[in-house]
Design an enzyme around this catalytic site. Structure first.
Site, PDB file in Angstrom:
ATOM      1  CB  SER A 161      32.054 143.636 101.778  1.00 31.74           C
ATOM      2  OG  SER A 161      32.138 145.011 101.488  1.00 31.74           O
TER       3      SER A 161
ATOM      4  CE  LYS B 185      35.397 146.098 103.304  1.00 34.01           C
ATOM      5  NZ  LYS B 185      34.614 145.601 102.225  1.00 34.01           N
TER       6      LYS B 185
END
Length: 182
Positions: free
Chosen positions: A46, A87
């Site tokens: 990700s 993230k």
């Protein structure tokens, strides 16, 4: 007899000083490792291209004990299932984040990230706009179309109390060794 007691007192004092010095060094080393040296293995893709699966990074725990995450920080947060995720912070408390036509909008204006992130194909929860409450952050993975992030209900907005720290250093693989770039 007095000489013997004085010599014995000096030895005891020397041993006590030595023990105190060692204790202080161990405590300082533990603090530095805890505060700036917690290793986080990256799982998944990700955060590609910045971070790849199996990269190992260091996390700074103190940044957010004394401050708040900034937009574009790469953060580590703990999910409800106790897994650590990495993230990028996009939306800050009090803002509204929307994803429309592949672009991120913050408070109705296109957010220009100055990076080559792909156009977002699935807006998820952000298609109609997500309002962030006090202490909430909206996070996205850099690999925007292959990331489980704030756009999805199982992650959603991240409360600051679950943000564990800030990624600041890559220790593995060797070709990426150094301060986080980006």
């Amino acid at each position: 007899m007095e000489f013997y007691n004085s010599e014995e007192n000096n030895r005891i004092r020397h041993v006590v000083n030595w023990i105190v010095d060692i204790t202080v060094v161990i405590a300082f080393a533990w603090f530095i490792v805890y505060a700036y040296g917690t290793q986080i293995p990256i799982a998944g893709h990700s955060m590609t291209p910045l971070l790849q699966s199996e990269d190992i990074v260091l996390m700074d725990r103190l940044s957010y004990d004394f401050g708040k995450p900034d937009r574009f920080d790469v953060v580590v947060f703990e999910r409800e299932d106790q897994k650590m995720n990495v993230k990028r912070v996009i939306g800050l408390p009090g803002e509204t984040v929307q994803i429309s036509n592949g672009a991120v909008l913050i408070n109705g204006e296109v957010y220009n990230e100055n990076k080559n992130f792909p156009e977002i194909s699935n807006a998820g929860l952000a298609s109609d706009g997500v309002s962030l409450e006090s202490g909430e952050y909206f996070v996205l993975g850099d690999n925007r179309n292959n990331s489980e992030d704030s756009r999805y209900g199982d992650i959603g907005n991240i409360n600051k109390k679950y943000i564990v720290g800030k990624v600041w250093f890559v220790i593995s693989p060797k070709d990426k060794f150094g301060f986080l770039k980006g």
